[in-house]
Design a protein around this motif. Structure first.
Motif, PDB file in Angstrom:
ATOM      1  N   LEU A   1       0.841  -1.188   0.000  1.00 12.40           N
ATOM      2  CA  LEU A   1       0.000   0.000   0.000  1.00 12.40           C
ATOM      3  C   LEU A   1       0.883   1.248   0.000  1.00 12.40           C
ATOM      4  O   LEU A   1       1.839   1.335   0.769  1.00 12.40           O
ATOM      5  CB  LEU A   1      -0.917  -0.004   1.226  1.00 12.40           C
ATOM      6  N   LYS A   2       0.577   2.180  -0.883  1.00 11.58           N
ATOM      7  CA  LYS A   2       1.352   3.417  -1.027  1.00 11.58           C
ATOM      8  C   LYS A   2       2.849   3.122  -1.215  1.00 11.58           C
ATOM      9  O   LYS A   2       3.696   3.602  -0.452  1.00 11.58           O
ATOM     10  CB  LYS A   2       1.145   4.324   0.190  1.00 11.58           C
ATOM     11  N   PRO A   3       3.196   2.332  -2.228  1.00 13.41           N
ATOM     12  CA  PRO A   3       4.593   1.898  -2.391  1.00 13.41           C
ATOM     13  C   PRO A   3       5.572   3.033  -2.670  1.00 13.41           C
ATOM     14  O   PRO A   3       6.760   2.908  -2.352  1.00 13.41           O
ATOM     15  CB  PRO A   3       4.518   0.929  -3.576  1.00 13.41           C
ATOM     16  N   GLN A   4       5.107   4.133  -3.251  1.00 12.99           N
ATOM     17  CA  GLN A   4       6.027   5.238  -3.524  1.00 12.99           C
ATOM     18  C   GLN A   4       6.376   6.004  -2.254  1.00 12.99           C
ATOM     19  O   GLN A   4       7.514   6.452  -2.089  1.00 12.99           O
ATOM     20  CB  GLN A   4       5.417   6.176  -4.567  1.00 12.99           C
ATOM     21  N   ARG A   5       5.410   6.130  -1.355  1.00 14.20           N
ATOM     22  CA  ARG A   5       5.667   6.814  -0.088  1.00 14.20           C
ATOM     23  C   ARG A   5       6.308   5.886   0.931  1.00 14.20           C
ATOM     24  O   ARG A   5       7.081   6.332   1.790  1.00 14.20           O
ATOM     25  CB  ARG A   5       4.364   7.373   0.483  1.00 14.20           C
ATOM     26  N   ARG A   6       5.969   4.598   0.843  1.00 14.17           N
ATOM     27  CA  ARG A   6       6.466   3.612   1.803  1.00 14.17           C
ATOM     28  C   ARG A   6       7.069   2.433   1.031  1.00 14.17           C
ATOM     29  O   ARG A   6       6.469   1.366   0.932  1.00 14.17           O
ATOM     30  CB  ARG A   6       5.330   3.137   2.718  1.00 14.17           C
TER      31      ARG A   6
ATOM     32  N   ARG B   1      18.431 -13.438  -2.671  1.00 17.85           N
ATOM     33  CA  ARG B   1      18.168 -12.598  -3.844  1.00 17.85           C
ATOM     34  C   ARG B   1      17.193 -11.496  -3.464  1.00 17.85           C
ATOM     35  O   ARG B   1      16.104 -11.769  -2.953  1.00 17.85           O
ATOM     36  CB  ARG B   1      17.619 -13.436  -5.000  1.00 17.85           C
ATOM     37  N   GLN B   2      17.575 -10.264  -3.718  1.00 11.99           N
ATOM     38  CA  GLN B   2      16.791  -9.114  -3.277  1.00 11.99           C
ATOM     39  C   GLN B   2      16.332  -8.268  -4.458  1.00 11.99           C
ATOM     40  O   GLN B   2      17.067  -8.071  -5.429  1.00 11.99           O
ATOM     41  CB  GLN B   2      17.623  -8.242  -2.324  1.00 11.99           C
ATOM     42  N   TYR B   3      15.093  -7.763  -4.345  1.00  9.81           N
ATOM     43  CA  TYR B   3      14.528  -6.865  -5.347  1.00  9.81           C
ATOM     44  C   TYR B   3      13.892  -5.685  -4.620  1.00  9.81           C
ATOM     45  O   TYR B   3      13.215  -5.866  -3.603  1.00  9.81           O
ATOM     46  CB  TYR B   3      13.492  -7.591  -6.206  1.00  9.81           C
ATOM     47  N   SER B   4      14.101  -4.495  -5.163  1.00 15.71           N
ATOM     48  CA  SER B   4      13.650  -3.269  -4.505  1.00 15.71           C
ATOM     49  C   SER B   4      12.379  -2.726  -5.144  1.00 15.71           C
ATOM     50  O   SER B   4      12.026  -3.074  -6.278  1.00 15.71           O
ATOM     51  CB  SER B   4      14.753  -2.207  -4.568  1.00 15.71           C
ATOM     52  N   ASP B   5      11.710  -1.851  -4.391  1.00 17.75           N
ATOM     53  CA  ASP B   5      10.552  -1.098  -4.877  1.00 17.75           C
ATOM     54  C   ASP B   5       9.481  -2.008  -5.478  1.00 17.75           C
ATOM     55  O   ASP B   5       9.007  -1.790  -6.596  1.00 17.75           O
ATOM     56  CB  ASP B   5      10.992  -0.051  -5.908  1.00 17.75           C
ATOM     57  N   VAL B   6       9.102  -3.037  -4.718  1.00 17.93           N
ATOM     58  CA  VAL B   6       8.083  -3.959  -5.213  1.00 17.93           C
ATOM     59  C   VAL B   6       6.690  -3.411  -4.913  1.00 17.93           C
ATOM     60  O   VAL B   6       6.473  -2.690  -3.935  1.00 17.93           O
ATOM     61  CB  VAL B   6       8.249  -5.365  -4.596  1.00 17.93           C
ATOM     62  N   ALA B   7       5.744  -3.767  -5.771  1.00 19.57           N
ATOM     63  CA  ALA B   7       4.351  -3.367  -5.589  1.00 19.57           C
ATOM     64  C   ALA B   7       3.479  -4.547  -5.186  1.00 19.57           C
ATOM     65  O   ALA B   7       2.481  -4.378  -4.480  1.00 19.57           O
ATOM     66  CB  ALA B   7       3.809  -2.738  -6.872  1.00 19.57           C
ATOM     67  N   GLN B   8       3.873  -5.741  -5.634  1.00 19.77           N
ATOM     68  CA  GLN B   8       3.102  -6.944  -5.313  1.00 19.77           C
ATOM     69  C   GLN B   8       4.025  -8.154  -5.327  1.00 19.77           C
ATOM     70  O   GLN B   8       4.901  -8.266  -6.184  1.00 19.77           O
ATOM     71  CB  GLN B   8       1.971  -7.135  -6.322  1.00 19.77           C
ATOM     72  N   VAL B   9       3.809  -9.055  -4.370  1.00 19.21           N
ATOM     73  CA  VAL B   9       4.623 -10.267  -4.266  1.00 19.21           C
ATOM     74  C   VAL B   9       3.691 -11.455  -4.043  1.00 19.21           C
ATOM     75  O   VAL B   9       2.827 -11.416  -3.158  1.00 19.21           O
ATOM     76  CB  VAL B   9       5.636 -10.176  -3.108  1.00 19.21           C
ATOM     77  N   THR B  10       3.861 -12.502  -4.839  1.00 15.95           N
ATOM     78  CA  THR B  10       3.075 -13.725  -4.690  1.00 15.95           C
ATOM     79  C   THR B  10       4.024 -14.883  -4.390  1.00 15.95           C
ATOM     80  O   THR B  10       5.056 -15.033  -5.050  1.00 15.95           O
ATOM     81  CB  THR B  10       2.270 -14.031  -5.967  1.00 15.95           C
ATOM     82  N   VAL B  11       3.661 -15.692  -3.389  1.00 13.71           N
ATOM     83  CA  VAL B  11       4.528 -16.786  -2.954  1.00 13.71           C
ATOM     84  C   VAL B  11       3.703 -18.053  -2.775  1.00 13.71           C
ATOM     85  O   VAL B  11       2.611 -18.025  -2.196  1.00 13.71           O
ATOM     86  CB  VAL B  11       5.232 -16.454  -1.616  1.00 13.71           C
ATOM     87  N   LYS B  12       4.242 -19.170  -3.256  1.00 15.74           N
ATOM     88  CA  LYS B  12       3.634 -20.478  -3.013  1.00 15.74           C
ATOM     89  C   LYS B  12       4.723 -21.541  -3.077  1.00 15.74           C
ATOM     90  O   LYS B  12       5.798 -21.317  -3.648  1.00 15.74           O
ATOM     91  CB  LYS B  12       2.527 -20.774  -4.028  1.00 15.74           C
ATOM     92  N   GLU B  13       4.450 -22.690  -2.486  1.00 20.56           N
ATOM     93  CA  GLU B  13       5.426 -23.771  -2.518  1.00 20.56           C
ATOM     94  C   GLU B  13       5.532 -24.340  -3.927  1.00 20.56           C
ATOM     95  O   GLU B  13       4.524 -24.526  -4.611  1.00 20.56           O
ATOM     96  CB  GLU B  13       5.029 -24.874  -1.536  1.00 20.56           C
TER      97      GLU B  13
END
Length: 214
Positions: free
Chosen positions: A161-166, A175-187
């Motif tokens: 929520l509010k990814p530009q401000r937060r 492995r790292q990725y910056s400035d994400v807006a959405q992340v989906t995880v499953k086995e």
């Protein structure tokens, strides 16, 4: 050791399933055996096998670019500024927390439940359990939410929520990725690694012992 396991998975053929017998030549070595070159061939032949399925992460950043990675321990989201992150959490498409205000949140496998998840006061999961640990990192609100134990069939989506401000970054093991807006995880049941342990020092025994340390 973690990098070796990732290299094994990246061979791209689960039918090969090359087992890994690690020996601790450092400090912690939770996924490794005691270092000794004596009777090494016999130790490997007598070792007990444990298979671990990784988490598959797919992240979309603010530019719309998609990133994928595998994680044997956990997928973690962290705030990237002085302001707390605001994250909505969905489980199997249903919103479970509309706004988690926190330093971060993670989803851990049973193997990873004794790592960063434990430091964040998450539960230790039996290594052969069909479960995942969803654990907040320094949560502010909801104040009483301490996480959840989910079936390993669950798909977990984190919407920033509010990814530009937060701004928020995501880390899948190393492995790292910056400035994400959405992340989906499953086995990822199509992939796995097999670890070999000396008799009496299996991964199940180590996870059990960890619960009685204080």
């Amino acid at each position: 050791m973690l990098q070796t396991l990732h290299n094994t998975m990246n061979l791209g053929n689960m039918d090969l399933n090359i087992p890994v017998y690690g020996m601790n030549f450092g400090s912690i070595g939770f996924l490794m055996n005691t270092y000794s070159e004596d009777d090494l061939h016999a130790r490997i032949n007598n070792a007990k096998a444990n298979s671990i399925h990784p988490l598959k992460m797919q992240a979309t950043d603010e530019n719309g670019d998609t990133h994928t990675a595998l994680a044997l321990n956990e997928v973690s989201l962290f705030r990237s500024s002085s302001q707390a992150a605001k994250i909505e959490i969905f489980v199997d498409g249903k919103s479970r927390i509309s706004e988690l205000i926190c330093d971060g949140v993670l989803l851990a496998t049973p193997a990873g439940s004794t790592a960063y998840n434990l430091s964040a006061h998450g539960p230790i999961l039996p290594i052969d359990s069909p479960l995942l640990a969803l654990t907040p990192i320094s949560p502010f609100r909801p104040r009483r939410w301490r996480g959840a134990i989910l079936p390993n069939s669950a798909t977990v989506q984190f919407s920033i929520l509010k990814p530009q401000r937060r701004p928020v970054s995501v880390v899948a093991d190393n492995r790292q990725y910056s400035d994400v807006a959405q992340v989906t995880v499953k086995e990822d049941r199509t992939n796995k690694v097999t670890l070999l342990f000396d008799p009496g020092h299996s991964l199940e025994e180590r996870v059990l012992n960890e619960q009685f340390k204080f």
